[in-house]
Design a protein around this motif. Structure first.
Motif, PDB file in Angstrom:
ATOM      1  N   VAL A  70       3.261  11.910   8.971  1.00  0.00           N
ATOM      2  CA  VAL A  70       2.243  12.376   8.023  1.00  0.00           C
ATOM      3  C   VAL A  70       1.081  11.405   7.894  1.00  0.00           C
ATOM      4  CG1 VAL A  70       3.886  13.784   6.726  1.00  0.00           C
ATOM      5  CG2 VAL A  70       3.504  11.406   6.048  1.00  0.00           C
ATOM      6  N   ALA A  71       1.230  10.192   8.440  1.00  0.00           N
ATOM      7  CA  ALA A  71       0.127   9.225   8.455  1.00  0.00           C
ATOM      8  C   ALA A  71       0.366   8.270   9.612  1.00  0.00           C
ATOM      9  CB  ALA A  71       0.035   8.455   7.137  1.00  0.00           C
ATOM     10  N   ARG A  72      -0.740   7.845  10.242  1.00  0.00           N
ATOM     11  CA  ARG A  72      -0.611   6.995  11.428  1.00  0.00           C
ATOM     12  C   ARG A  72      -1.833   6.080  11.531  1.00  0.00           C
ATOM     13  NH1 ARG A  72       1.937   8.811  16.038  1.00  0.00           N
ATOM     14  NH2 ARG A  72       1.538  10.986  15.410  1.00  0.00           N
ATOM     15  N   THR A  73      -1.619   4.815  11.844  1.00  0.00           N
ATOM     16  CA  THR A  73      -2.746   3.913  12.060  1.00  0.00           C
ATOM     17  C   THR A  73      -3.411   4.227  13.391  1.00  0.00           C
ATOM     18  OG1 THR A  73      -1.287   2.236  13.020  1.00  0.00           O
ATOM     19  CG2 THR A  73      -1.804   2.028  10.673  1.00  0.00           C
ATOM     20  N   GLU A  74      -4.688   3.824  13.496  1.00  0.00           N
ATOM     21  CA  GLU A  74      -5.455   4.100  14.706  1.00  0.00           C
ATOM     22  C   GLU A  74      -5.861   2.829  15.447  1.00  0.00           C
ATOM     23  OE1 GLU A  74      -8.765   6.435  13.454  1.00  0.00           O
ATOM     24  OE2 GLU A  74      -7.545   8.217  13.000  1.00  0.00           O
ATOM     25  N   SER A  75      -5.653   1.669  14.830  1.00  0.00           N
ATOM     26  CA  SER A  75      -6.130   0.418  15.412  1.00  0.00           C
ATOM     27  C   SER A  75      -4.954  -0.516  15.695  1.00  0.00           C
ATOM     28  CB  SER A  75      -7.104  -0.267  14.441  1.00  0.00           C
ATOM     29  OG  SER A  75      -6.376  -0.836  13.345  1.00  0.00           O
ATOM     30  N   GLU A  76      -5.287  -1.717  16.167  1.00  0.00           N
ATOM     31  CA  GLU A  76      -4.297  -2.786  16.287  1.00  0.00           C
ATOM     32  C   GLU A  76      -4.687  -3.962  15.398  1.00  0.00           C
ATOM     33  OE1 GLU A  76      -3.714  -3.717  20.432  1.00  0.00           O
ATOM     34  OE2 GLU A  76      -2.410  -1.987  20.735  1.00  0.00           O
ATOM     35  N   GLY A  77      -5.425  -3.661  14.321  1.00  0.00           N
ATOM     36  CA  GLY A  77      -5.848  -4.683  13.379  1.00  0.00           C
ATOM     37  C   GLY A  77      -5.271  -4.435  11.999  1.00  0.00           C
ATOM     38  N   ASP A  78      -5.767  -5.190  11.011  1.00  0.00           N
ATOM     39  CA  ASP A  78      -5.388  -4.947   9.627  1.00  0.00           C
ATOM     40  C   ASP A  78      -5.848  -3.538   9.255  1.00  0.00           C
ATOM     41  OD1 ASP A  78      -4.752  -7.620   9.797  1.00  0.00           O
ATOM     42  OD2 ASP A  78      -5.998  -8.267   8.125  1.00  0.00           O
ATOM     43  N   GLU A  79      -4.923  -2.714   8.832  1.00  0.00           N
ATOM     44  CA  GLU A  79      -5.261  -1.320   8.542  1.00  0.00           C
ATOM     45  C   GLU A  79      -4.248  -0.742   7.573  1.00  0.00           C
ATOM     46  OE1 GLU A  79      -5.842   3.020  10.816  1.00  0.00           O
ATOM     47  OE2 GLU A  79      -5.538   1.194  11.990  1.00  0.00           O
ATOM     48  N   LEU A  80      -4.746  -0.007   6.587  1.00  0.00           N
ATOM     49  CA  LEU A  80      -3.888   0.659   5.607  1.00  0.00           C
ATOM     50  C   LEU A  80      -3.973   2.168   5.783  1.00  0.00           C
ATOM     51  CD1 LEU A  80      -2.216   0.163   2.835  1.00  0.00           C
ATOM     52  CD2 LEU A  80      -4.330   0.986   1.757  1.00  0.00           C
ATOM     53  N   VAL A  81      -2.813   2.816   5.888  1.00  0.00           N
ATOM     54  CA  VAL A  81      -2.755   4.278   5.808  1.00  0.00           C
ATOM     55  C   VAL A  81      -1.793   4.639   4.677  1.00  0.00           C
ATOM     56  CG1 VAL A  81      -3.365   4.708   8.211  1.00  0.00           C
ATOM     57  CG2 VAL A  81      -0.954   4.448   7.580  1.00  0.00           C
ATOM     58  N   THR A  82      -2.041   5.766   4.037  1.00  0.00           N
ATOM     59  CA  THR A  82      -1.258   6.130   2.860  1.00  0.00           C
ATOM     60  C   THR A  82      -0.777   7.572   2.936  1.00  0.00           C
ATOM     61  OG1 THR A  82      -3.144   6.906   1.553  1.00  0.00           O
ATOM     62  CG2 THR A  82      -2.644   4.545   1.460  1.00  0.00           C
ATOM     63  N   ALA A  83       0.246   7.860   2.159  1.00  0.00           N
ATOM     64  CA  ALA A  83       0.750   9.225   2.021  1.00  0.00           C
ATOM     65  C   ALA A  83       1.415   9.362   0.665  1.00  0.00           C
ATOM     66  CB  ALA A  83       1.734   9.565   3.134  1.00  0.00           C
ATOM     67  N   THR A  84       1.312  10.540   0.087  1.00  0.00           N
ATOM     68  CA  THR A  84       2.035  10.859  -1.145  1.00  0.00           C
ATOM     69  C   THR A  84       3.398  11.401  -0.754  1.00  0.00           C
ATOM     70  OG1 THR A  84      -0.024  11.333  -2.317  1.00  0.00           O
ATOM     71  CG2 THR A  84       2.021  12.207  -3.265  1.00  0.00           C
ATOM     72  N   CYS A  85       4.445  10.736  -1.198  1.00  0.00           N
ATOM     73  CA  CYS A  85       5.809  11.016  -0.747  1.00  0.00           C
ATOM     74  C   CYS A  85       6.661  11.478  -1.919  1.00  0.00           C
ATOM     75  CB  CYS A  85       6.416   9.775  -0.099  1.00  0.00           C
ATOM     76  SG  CYS A  85       5.417   9.099   1.256  1.00  0.00           S
ATOM     77  N   ASP A  86       6.998  12.760  -1.930  1.00  0.00           N
ATOM     78  CA  ASP A  86       7.840  13.349  -2.964  1.00  0.00           C
ATOM     79  C   ASP A  86       9.299  13.192  -2.543  1.00  0.00           C
ATOM     80  OD1 ASP A  86       9.214  14.866  -4.806  1.00  0.00           O
ATOM     81  OD2 ASP A  86       8.062  16.702  -4.477  1.00  0.00           O
TER      82      ASP A  86
END
Length: 306
Positions: free
Chosen positions: A256-272
């Protein structure tokens, strides 16, 4: 809490010369982003405070021990705990642990949203080798520097959600997931430092390595009806590339969420967390469907026997 906004806080490369304080500053930067995105929990990688030091062969134990933390939190990491408490965000991250008894573990901890440590895990499936290997493109000496974890695959009730941890190579072993699944786990947090190149098979390639990592996590999440967050330390550390591919996976095994880089990166998801219940009550209702009378080999032997 049954609904968590979760941040996967991927870290880019950490060089051998980088201080822990500089890394913690980067971790706090991602934590501030997470607060702006309404996160309740942020997951960082394996060995988040330093470079991946098991790639170097060291004979001096005093030198080895410089990469380990003797307490947690300590002076370098206290600001991260303080910032997390200010934001009311739970955190999980990995580090090299040196116990008062002199034991060495590859460790991960989990806090609640008040910054209190509520869970600890020590990596069980250590990859690599003990002595210098001339046949490898680069060394992978986790078996030299760490003991296998001694805490098992325990789960922790963190503000009403059953959470568990694993580290890197653990994701490739179905036993990791099932032992936590049998405790009703609803969220598995996993950090990793995975080379972009297979030291024993250069032909594998980055695409296949990312696929196998994702396959391990999505299958484990699906087969145990749990959310999963797998977070990389990525990028080129002193000439050695680590792959990214951090993901958040739902209890049906979908990313449901995936990083796109190889650096510092935050991805988020709302998880019920209540979404775990369908799988746990139907196809993966263990109490109804497991046939343990046929599973004896799983714990009675290690290597292949006929």
């Amino acid at each position: 809490m049954r609904e968590w906004v979760i941040g996967a806080a991927q870290l880019g490369a950490i060089q051998k010369s980088d201080s822990r304080e500089s890394v913690v500053e980067r971790m706090m930067g991602l934590l501030d982003q997470a607060a702006e995105n309404g996160c309740d929990l942020v997951v960082y990688p394996e060995l988040a405070l330093t470079t991946f030091f098991p790639r170097w062969y060291m004979e001096d134990q005093a030198e080895v021990d410089t990469w380990f933390e003797r307490e947690m939190p300590n002076a370098a990491t206290q600001p991260l705990f303080d910032r997390a408490r200010e934001h009311q965000i739970a955190i999980s991250f990995g580090y090299a642990e040196l116990t008062p008894e002199g034991r060495h573990f590859n460790t991960s901890i989990l806090t609640n949203r008040q910054g209190e440590i509520v869970g600890k895990y020590r990596k069980i499936h250590l990859p690599g080798h003990v002595e210098f290997d001339t046949e490898r493109d680069f060394q992978h000496l986790e078996k030299r520097y760490f003991e296998p974890g001694d805490l098992g695959f325990e789960t922790f009730d963190n503000e009403g959600t059953i959470m568990g941890m694993a580290i890197c190579n653990d994701r490739r072993w179905p036993e990791t997931w099932r032992v936590m699944g049998l405790q009703g786990v609803e969220l598995v947090m996993l950090g990793y430092n995975t080379p972009s190149i297979n030291a024993q098979n250069r032909g594998e390639g980055l695409e296949k390595r990312l696929y196998h990592s994702e396959l391990s996590v999505t299958a484990g999440a699906y087969q145990n009806a749990t959310w999963a967050v797998a977070v990389a330390k990525a990028g080129v550390e002193d000439g050695f590339p680590l792959m990214g591919g951090s993901i958040i996976v739902d209890p049906d095994g979908f990313v449901v969420a995936r990083t796109e880089s190889e650096g510092d990166e935050l991805v988020t998801a709302t998880c019920d967390m209540d979404r775990c219940q369908f799988g746990k009550k139907t196809i993966f209702d263990f109490a109804r469907h497991r046939r343990i009378e046929h599973y004896g080999r799983i714990t009675s032997q290690t290597g292949v026997e006929r």
